[in-house]
Design a protein around this motif. Structure first.
Motif, PDB file in Angstrom:
ATOM      1  N   LEU A  84     -17.841   4.482 -31.060  1.00 23.09           N
ATOM      2  CA  LEU A  84     -17.203   5.542 -30.982  1.00 23.09           C
ATOM      3  C   LEU A  84     -15.870   5.116 -30.672  1.00 23.09           C
ATOM      4  O   LEU A  84     -16.241   5.409 -28.905  1.00 23.09           O
ATOM      5  CB  LEU A  84     -16.723   6.852 -31.387  1.00 23.09           C
ATOM      6  CG  LEU A  84     -18.140   7.608 -32.319  1.00 23.09           C
ATOM      7  CD1 LEU A  84     -18.181   8.936 -32.567  1.00 23.09           C
ATOM      8  CD2 LEU A  84     -17.804   6.920 -33.885  1.00 23.09           C
ATOM      9  N   VAL A  85     -14.505   4.426 -30.866  1.00 20.64           N
ATOM     10  CA  VAL A  85     -13.728   4.009 -30.050  1.00 20.64           C
ATOM     11  C   VAL A  85     -12.227   5.212 -30.225  1.00 20.64           C
ATOM     12  O   VAL A  85     -11.958   5.429 -30.589  1.00 20.64           O
ATOM     13  CB  VAL A  85     -12.956   3.342 -30.596  1.00 20.64           C
ATOM     14  CG1 VAL A  85     -12.232   2.631 -29.114  1.00 20.64           C
ATOM     15  CG2 VAL A  85     -14.554   2.015 -30.357  1.00 20.64           C
ATOM     16  N   ASP A  86     -12.110   6.243 -28.833  1.00 18.33           N
ATOM     17  CA  ASP A  86     -11.132   6.773 -28.437  1.00 18.33           C
ATOM     18  C   ASP A  86      -9.690   6.026 -28.528  1.00 18.33           C
ATOM     19  O   ASP A  86      -9.482   5.515 -27.774  1.00 18.33           O
ATOM     20  CB  ASP A  86     -11.395   8.174 -27.783  1.00 18.33           C
ATOM     21  CG  ASP A  86     -12.350   9.516 -28.613  1.00 18.33           C
ATOM     22  OD1 ASP A  86     -12.195   9.652 -28.790  1.00 18.33           O
ATOM     23  OD2 ASP A  86     -13.587   9.360 -27.527  1.00 18.33           O
ATOM     24  N   ASN A  87      -8.726   6.346 -29.414  1.00 16.65           N
ATOM     25  CA  ASN A  87      -7.390   6.168 -29.753  1.00 16.65           C
ATOM     26  C   ASN A  87      -7.013   7.042 -28.845  1.00 16.65           C
ATOM     27  O   ASN A  87      -5.961   8.059 -29.961  1.00 16.65           O
ATOM     28  CB  ASN A  87      -7.204   5.313 -30.490  1.00 16.65           C
ATOM     29  CG  ASN A  87      -5.716   4.175 -30.500  1.00 16.65           C
ATOM     30  OD1 ASN A  87      -5.121   4.653 -29.283  1.00 16.65           O
ATOM     31  ND2 ASN A  87      -5.246   4.298 -31.572  1.00 16.65           N
ATOM     32  N   PRO A  88      -6.386   6.966 -27.655  1.00 19.59           N
ATOM     33  CA  PRO A  88      -5.293   8.012 -26.778  1.00 19.59           C
ATOM     34  C   PRO A  88      -4.233   7.767 -27.586  1.00 19.59           C
ATOM     35  O   PRO A  88      -3.108   9.334 -27.528  1.00 19.59           O
ATOM     36  CB  PRO A  88      -5.345   8.270 -25.581  1.00 19.59           C
ATOM     37  CG  PRO A  88      -6.048   7.097 -25.656  1.00 19.59           C
ATOM     38  CD  PRO A  88      -6.698   6.377 -25.502  1.00 19.59           C
ATOM     39  N   TRP A  90      -3.254   7.571 -30.443  1.00 17.57           N
ATOM     40  CA  TRP A  90      -2.805   6.933 -31.770  1.00 17.57           C
ATOM     41  C   TRP A  90      -1.765   7.341 -32.491  1.00 17.57           C
ATOM     42  O   TRP A  90      -1.019   6.802 -33.165  1.00 17.57           O
ATOM     43  CB  TRP A  90      -4.110   7.833 -32.775  1.00 17.57           C
ATOM     44  CG  TRP A  90      -3.997   9.416 -32.429  1.00 17.57           C
ATOM     45  CD1 TRP A  90      -4.206   9.751 -30.916  1.00 17.57           C
ATOM     46  CD2 TRP A  90      -3.091  10.579 -33.590  1.00 17.57           C
ATOM     47  NE1 TRP A  90      -4.204  11.989 -31.740  1.00 17.57           N
ATOM     48  CE2 TRP A  90      -3.483  11.333 -32.362  1.00 17.57           C
ATOM     49  CE3 TRP A  90      -3.024  10.205 -34.642  1.00 17.57           C
ATOM     50  CZ2 TRP A  90      -2.463  13.091 -32.920  1.00 17.57           C
ATOM     51  CZ3 TRP A  90      -2.023  10.915 -35.443  1.00 17.57           C
ATOM     52  CH2 TRP A  90      -2.105  12.639 -34.123  1.00 17.57           C
ATOM     53  N   GLU A  91      -0.472   8.593 -31.767  1.00 15.62           N
ATOM     54  CA  GLU A  91       0.820   8.843 -33.039  1.00 15.62           C
ATOM     55  C   GLU A  91       1.189   8.050 -32.861  1.00 15.62           C
ATOM     56  O   GLU A  91       1.967   7.986 -33.347  1.00 15.62           O
ATOM     57  CB  GLU A  91       1.353   9.923 -32.064  1.00 15.62           C
ATOM     58  CG  GLU A  91       0.687  11.564 -31.962  1.00 15.62           C
ATOM     59  CD  GLU A  91       0.340  12.208 -31.019  1.00 15.62           C
ATOM     60  OE1 GLU A  91       1.740  13.256 -32.450  1.00 15.62           O
ATOM     61  OE2 GLU A  91       0.189  12.774 -30.977  1.00 15.62           O
ATOM     62  N   GLN A  92       0.807   6.179 -31.611  1.00 18.16           N
ATOM     63  CA  GLN A  92       2.230   5.842 -31.657  1.00 18.16           C
ATOM     64  C   GLN A  92       2.273   4.737 -33.250  1.00 18.16           C
ATOM     65  O   GLN A  92       2.701   3.897 -33.463  1.00 18.16           O
ATOM     66  CB  GLN A  92       2.012   4.688 -30.173  1.00 18.16           C
ATOM     67  CG  GLN A  92       2.319   4.830 -29.652  1.00 18.16           C
ATOM     68  CD  GLN A  92       2.213   4.784 -28.213  1.00 18.16           C
ATOM     69  OE1 GLN A  92       1.608   3.301 -28.617  1.00 18.16           O
ATOM     70  NE2 GLN A  92       2.088   4.810 -27.107  1.00 18.16           N
ATOM     71  N   GLY A  93       0.739   4.720 -33.591  1.00 11.66           N
ATOM     72  CA  GLY A  93       0.503   4.467 -35.231  1.00 11.66           C
ATOM     73  C   GLY A  93      -0.591   2.814 -35.733  1.00 11.66           C
ATOM     74  O   GLY A  93      -1.137   3.319 -34.040  1.00 11.66           O
ATOM     75  N   MET A  94      -0.748   2.598 -35.965  1.00 12.16           N
ATOM     76  CA  MET A  94      -1.925   1.959 -36.330  1.00 12.16           C
ATOM     77  C   MET A  94      -1.834   0.563 -35.718  1.00 12.16           C
ATOM     78  O   MET A  94      -3.314   0.302 -35.381  1.00 12.16           O
ATOM     79  CB  MET A  94      -2.072   1.706 -37.500  1.00 12.16           C
ATOM     80  CG  MET A  94      -3.203   0.626 -38.609  1.00 12.16           C
ATOM     81  SD  MET A  94      -2.688  -0.823 -39.671  1.00 12.16           S
ATOM     82  CE  MET A  94      -2.203   0.943 -41.022  1.00 12.16           C
ATOM     83  N   GLY A  95      -0.917   0.161 -35.589  1.00  8.80           N
ATOM     84  CA  GLY A  95      -1.167  -0.850 -33.645  1.00  8.80           C
ATOM     85  C   GLY A  95      -2.079  -0.814 -32.963  1.00  8.80           C
ATOM     86  O   GLY A  95      -3.006  -1.675 -32.769  1.00  8.80           O
ATOM     87  N   SER A  96      -1.756   0.022 -32.118  1.00  3.36           N
ATOM     88  CA  SER A  96      -2.403   1.020 -31.153  1.00  3.36           C
ATOM     89  C   SER A  96      -4.373   1.282 -31.110  1.00  3.36           C
ATOM     90  O   SER A  96      -4.706   0.775 -30.861  1.00  3.36           O
ATOM     91  CB  SER A  96      -1.967   2.183 -30.520  1.00  3.36           C
ATOM     92  OG  SER A  96      -2.284   3.279 -31.334  1.00  3.36           O
ATOM     93  N   SER A  97      -3.644   1.686 -32.707  1.00  4.30           N
ATOM     94  CA  SER A  97      -5.708   2.139 -33.610  1.00  4.30           C
ATOM     95  C   SER A  97      -6.192   0.576 -33.384  1.00  4.30           C
ATOM     96  O   SER A  97      -7.590  -0.254 -32.866  1.00  4.30           O
ATOM     97  CB  SER A  97      -5.886   2.674 -34.043  1.00  4.30           C
ATOM     98  OG  SER A  97      -5.382   3.972 -33.808  1.00  4.30           O
ATOM     99  N   LEU A  98      -5.808  -0.167 -33.520  1.00  7.57           N
ATOM    100  CA  LEU A  98      -6.214  -1.745 -34.420  1.00  7.57           C
ATOM    101  C   LEU A  98      -6.329  -2.469 -32.996  1.00  7.57           C
ATOM    102  O   LEU A  98      -7.411  -3.384 -32.689  1.00  7.57           O
ATOM    103  CB  LEU A  98      -5.360  -2.807 -35.026  1.00  7.57           C
ATOM    104  CG  LEU A  98      -5.277  -4.368 -35.317  1.00  7.57           C
ATOM    105  CD1 LEU A  98      -6.637  -4.161 -35.716  1.00  7.57           C
ATOM    106  CD2 LEU A  98      -4.374  -4.991 -36.071  1.00  7.57           C
ATOM    107  N   ARG A  99      -5.929  -2.305 -31.664  1.00  9.31           N
ATOM    108  CA  ARG A  99      -5.921  -2.957 -30.467  1.00  9.31           C
ATOM    109  C   ARG A  99      -6.692  -2.070 -30.235  1.00  9.31           C
ATOM    110  O   ARG A  99      -7.822  -3.938 -28.861  1.00  9.31           O
ATOM    111  CB  ARG A  99      -4.825  -2.478 -29.673  1.00  9.31           C
ATOM    112  CG  ARG A  99      -3.164  -3.816 -29.797  1.00  9.31           C
ATOM    113  CD  ARG A  99      -2.204  -3.578 -28.753  1.00  9.31           C
ATOM    114  NE  ARG A  99      -2.110  -2.288 -27.573  1.00  9.31           N
ATOM    115  CZ  ARG A  99      -0.823  -1.483 -28.848  1.00  9.31           C
ATOM    116  NH1 ARG A  99      -0.367  -2.469 -29.714  1.00  9.31           N
ATOM    117  NH2 ARG A  99      -0.418  -0.431 -28.555  1.00  9.31           N
TER     118      ARG A  99
END
Length: 215
Positions: A84-88, A90-99
């Motif tokens: 499980l990877v937390d993306n703090p 995430w509200e910036q969009g899908m690109g941040s989650s992909l990174r």
């Protein structure tokens, strides 16, 4: 005695490791702020269904990027065996989650990442398996297509991860990278075995199945 991997019909000594990368961080803004990972599908959180699809399609390990309500997702969803990877961001969009997801895979020894989205329950294990089978080397690029139009899941050989991460901004995800490398992307038609709708609005909730699955 012949070596088990010798001869004209020798199998590769190492099966490729195609990791499943599930982007499940969305906050469901157009769904009244209901996190997409926790939408109910077949009696369980949608994120569980998406993980099962990746597993049944032959991917492993499975990395899941969480964002909106990540604490609640961890509590309510059964995600044993997943990273499980937390993306703090995430509200910036899908690109941040992909990174975040690709960064989590760096150094794991995975040869490729097969990226799927939590809000596409019409895409099942058959499509994942078909796209996964397009892996040939660490410079592979492949994507499911629906009536010739590129969609998900998308397979990125490890040689592309840095380039994808560098170009993944906002909600575009890997779109710019895939457009730039369009000539190298193998399009794998999946329209006969999957439906590529998204769960974005209240009207889309009709695609989710009520009741419990027998599987």
């Amino acid at each position: 005695m012949a070596h088990p991997h010798s001869g004209p019909h020798a199998r590769p000594s190492k099966e490729p490791v195609v990791a499943g990368l599930l982007l499940a961080a969305g906050g469901g803004r157009r769904l009244g702020g209901r996190p997409k990972a926790l939408l109910e599908h077949r009696g369980r959180p949608l994120v569980e269904h998406a993980v099962r699809v990746l597993r049944d399609g032959g991917c492993g390990p499975i990395h899941v990027v969480l964002g909106a309500a990540s604490d609640r997702v961890r509590e309510r969803a059964e995600l044993a065996g997943c990273v499980l990877v937390d993306n703090p961001d995430w509200e910036q969009g899908m690109g941040s989650s992909l990174r975040a997801g690709l960064e989590s895979l760096a150094g794991t020894g995975a040869d490729a990442a097969l990226v799927s989205l939590v809000d596409q329950p019409g895409i099942g294990a058959a499509a994942v398996s078909r796209v996964r089978a397009a892996y040939g080397s660490r410079d592979a690029l492949a994507a499911a297509a629906y009536e010739g139009e590129r969609g998900h899941p998308v397979l990125f050989g490890a040689d592309h991860w840095k380039g994808v991460a560098a170009s993944a901004v906002g909600d575009r995800g890997a779109r710019a990278y895939l457009q730039e490398h369009a000539a190298s992307v193998a399009l794998i038609e999946c329209g006969d075995i999957a439906q590529a709708y998204d769960i974005d609005t209240a009207e889309d909730l009709t695609h989710l199945e009520q009741g419990r699955s027998g599987t």
